[in-house]
Enzyme design. Structure first.
Site, PDB file in Angstrom:
ATOM      1  N   HIS A  39      44.695  10.775  40.407  1.00 54.17           N
ATOM      2  CA  HIS A  39      45.877  10.523  41.318  1.00 54.17           C
ATOM      3  C   HIS A  39      45.880   8.826  42.353  1.00 54.17           C
ATOM      4  O   HIS A  39      44.893   8.828  42.958  1.00 54.17           O
ATOM      5  CB  HIS A  39      45.268  12.040  42.870  1.00 54.17           C
ATOM      6  CG  HIS A  39      46.427  11.406  43.678  1.00 54.17           C
ATOM      7  ND1 HIS A  39      46.337  12.617  44.978  1.00 54.17           N
ATOM      8  CD2 HIS A  39      47.694  11.084  43.824  1.00 54.17           C
ATOM      9  CE1 HIS A  39      47.158  12.286  45.428  1.00 54.17           C
ATOM     10  NE2 HIS A  39      48.061  11.462  45.400  1.00 54.17           N
ATOM     11  N   HIS A  45      41.468   8.847  42.448  1.00 54.28           N
ATOM     12  CA  HIS A  45      39.954   9.352  42.617  1.00 54.28           C
ATOM     13  C   HIS A  45      41.208  10.324  41.618  1.00 54.28           C
ATOM     14  O   HIS A  45      42.013  10.483  41.171  1.00 54.28           O
ATOM     15  CB  HIS A  45      40.387  10.159  43.541  1.00 54.28           C
ATOM     16  CG  HIS A  45      41.647  10.596  44.575  1.00 54.28           C
ATOM     17  ND1 HIS A  45      42.236   9.897  45.623  1.00 54.28           N
ATOM     18  CD2 HIS A  45      41.889  11.688  44.525  1.00 54.28           C
ATOM     19  CE1 HIS A  45      43.459  10.807  45.552  1.00 54.28           C
ATOM     20  NE2 HIS A  45      42.954  11.907  44.610  1.00 54.28           N
ATOM     21  N   ASP A  47      40.721  14.120  40.963  1.00 56.44           N
ATOM     22  CA  ASP A  47      41.355  16.238  41.962  1.00 56.44           C
ATOM     23  C   ASP A  47      40.803  17.650  40.946  1.00 56.44           C
ATOM     24  O   ASP A  47      41.599  17.501  39.404  1.00 56.44           O
ATOM     25  CB  ASP A  47      42.338  16.325  42.449  1.00 56.44           C
ATOM     26  CG  ASP A  47      42.798  15.398  43.634  1.00 56.44           C
ATOM     27  OD1 ASP A  47      41.945  15.074  44.640  1.00 56.44           O
ATOM     28  OD2 ASP A  47      43.580  14.059  43.400  1.00 56.44           O
ATOM     29  N   LYS A 220      63.301   8.836  44.803  1.00 56.40           N
ATOM     30  CA  LYS A 220      63.744   7.441  45.428  1.00 56.40           C
ATOM     31  C   LYS A 220      62.838   6.860  46.636  1.00 56.40           C
ATOM     32  O   LYS A 220      62.094   7.751  47.066  1.00 56.40           O
ATOM     33  CB  LYS A 220      65.249   8.190  45.790  1.00 56.40           C
ATOM     34  CG  LYS A 220      65.917   7.990  44.183  1.00 56.40           C
ATOM     35  CD  LYS A 220      67.657   8.526  44.302  1.00 56.40           C
ATOM     36  CE  LYS A 220      68.436   8.637  43.367  1.00 56.40           C
ATOM     37  NZ  LYS A 220      69.602   9.170  43.056  1.00 56.40           N
ATOM     38  N   ASP A 222      64.269   6.202  49.247  1.00 54.72           N
ATOM     39  CA  ASP A 222      65.092   6.921  50.122  1.00 54.72           C
ATOM     40  C   ASP A 222      64.733   8.264  50.135  1.00 54.72           C
ATOM     41  O   ASP A 222      65.085   9.108  49.557  1.00 54.72           O
ATOM     42  CB  ASP A 222      66.275   6.899  50.550  1.00 54.72           C
ATOM     43  CG  ASP A 222      67.235   7.481  51.352  1.00 54.72           C
ATOM     44  OD1 ASP A 222      68.299   7.955  51.214  1.00 54.72           O
ATOM     45  OD2 ASP A 222      66.849   7.653  52.039  1.00 54.72           O
TER      46      ASP A 222
END
Ligand code: MN
Length: 243
Positions: A39, A45, A47, A220, A222
């Site tokens: 991640h 890190h 997970d 995206k 947005d």
């Protein structure tokens, strides 16, 4: 739905993130499953998630796992995650909780060592277990650190490899195997939304597989509802391509 996921849900806005909300049907398995998701959030890190009692018990391993038994890797316990999270690979939008790209770095099955009750081991703060993953194999232990070093917090654990045939002095070499076990993609490919879609591991059927999270890795800027990628129907024709 287990109330165990209330923290997970409270941290996320499912209108904005493509992460699963924990409602997809997960297939039964002969052994509990584990996944490790690389991640690339504000701080990179790995997970580690262990299936237990219908959720993934989760730890953020700050430097990633090591196969050297001398290495003690900080593993910060985080909120339980839903089992369908184990198929999530994609990009959490910037500004959202955990914003950044997620790779399915490893997955497979796990069992506790011996016959100790898992809840008792977690309560006690020492869980010995064996991983049968594509990358990680063999014996590991999670040990909870004494709280006083961290202001009384009880969420800091250490992940340590135990000696066995898979232990090695070059413990970090495993991190160089840096492609998704589910899609073969690199972090850069996942971030750009290119390459193969991940093959499911947790979800019951292709039909039950909610692919939006992976089809829409190219999130995206947005992230308003109008700016989000449209839902698309999954067919065998488009399941290989991620746009
Ligand atoms: Mn994370």
């Amino acid at each position: 739905m287990p109330s165990k996921l209330s923290t997970y849900r409270a941290k996320r806005d499912f209108e904005k993130t493509q992460e699963p909300s924990g409602t997809a049907k997960v297939r039964a398995a002969d052994y509990p499953r584990f996944v490790i998701q690389k991640h690339d959030a504000s701080r990179l890190h790995y997970d580690l998630r262990l299936e237990h009692d219908g959720v993934f018990k989760s730890w953020a391993v700050t430097k990633g796992p090591s196969l050297n038994p001398k290495d003690k890797r900080l593993a910060v316990e985080v909120e339980d995650h839903p089992l369908d999270y184990g198929d999530f690979e994609g990009t959490i939008p910037a500004g959202e909780y955990g914003g950044g790209t997620v790779m399915l770095w490893d997955r497979g099955f796990w069992v506790p060592e011996g016959d100790e009750d898992i809840n008792a081991a977690l309560e006690k703060g020492e869980l010995k277990f064996v991983l049968a993953g594509e990358k990680l194999k063999g014996r590991f232990v999670l040990v909870r650190m004494k709280g006083d070093k961290f202001g009384g917090k009880r969420n800091n654990w250490l992940l340590i490899k135990h000696k066995d045939d898979w232990a090695t002095g070059d413990g970090e070499a495993i991190l160089k195997k840096d492609k998704s076990v589910a899609s073969g993609r690199t972090m850069a490919q996942i971030a750009s939304g290119k390459g193969k879609a991940p093959t499911p591991f947790m979800l019951a059927t292709r039909k039950a597989f909610k692919p939006d999270a992976v089809w829409s890795t190219n999130v995206k800027k947005d992230d308003s509802p109008a700016g989000r990628p449209a839902k698309r129907k999954v067919s065998s024709a488009n399941k290989r391509a991620v746009h």
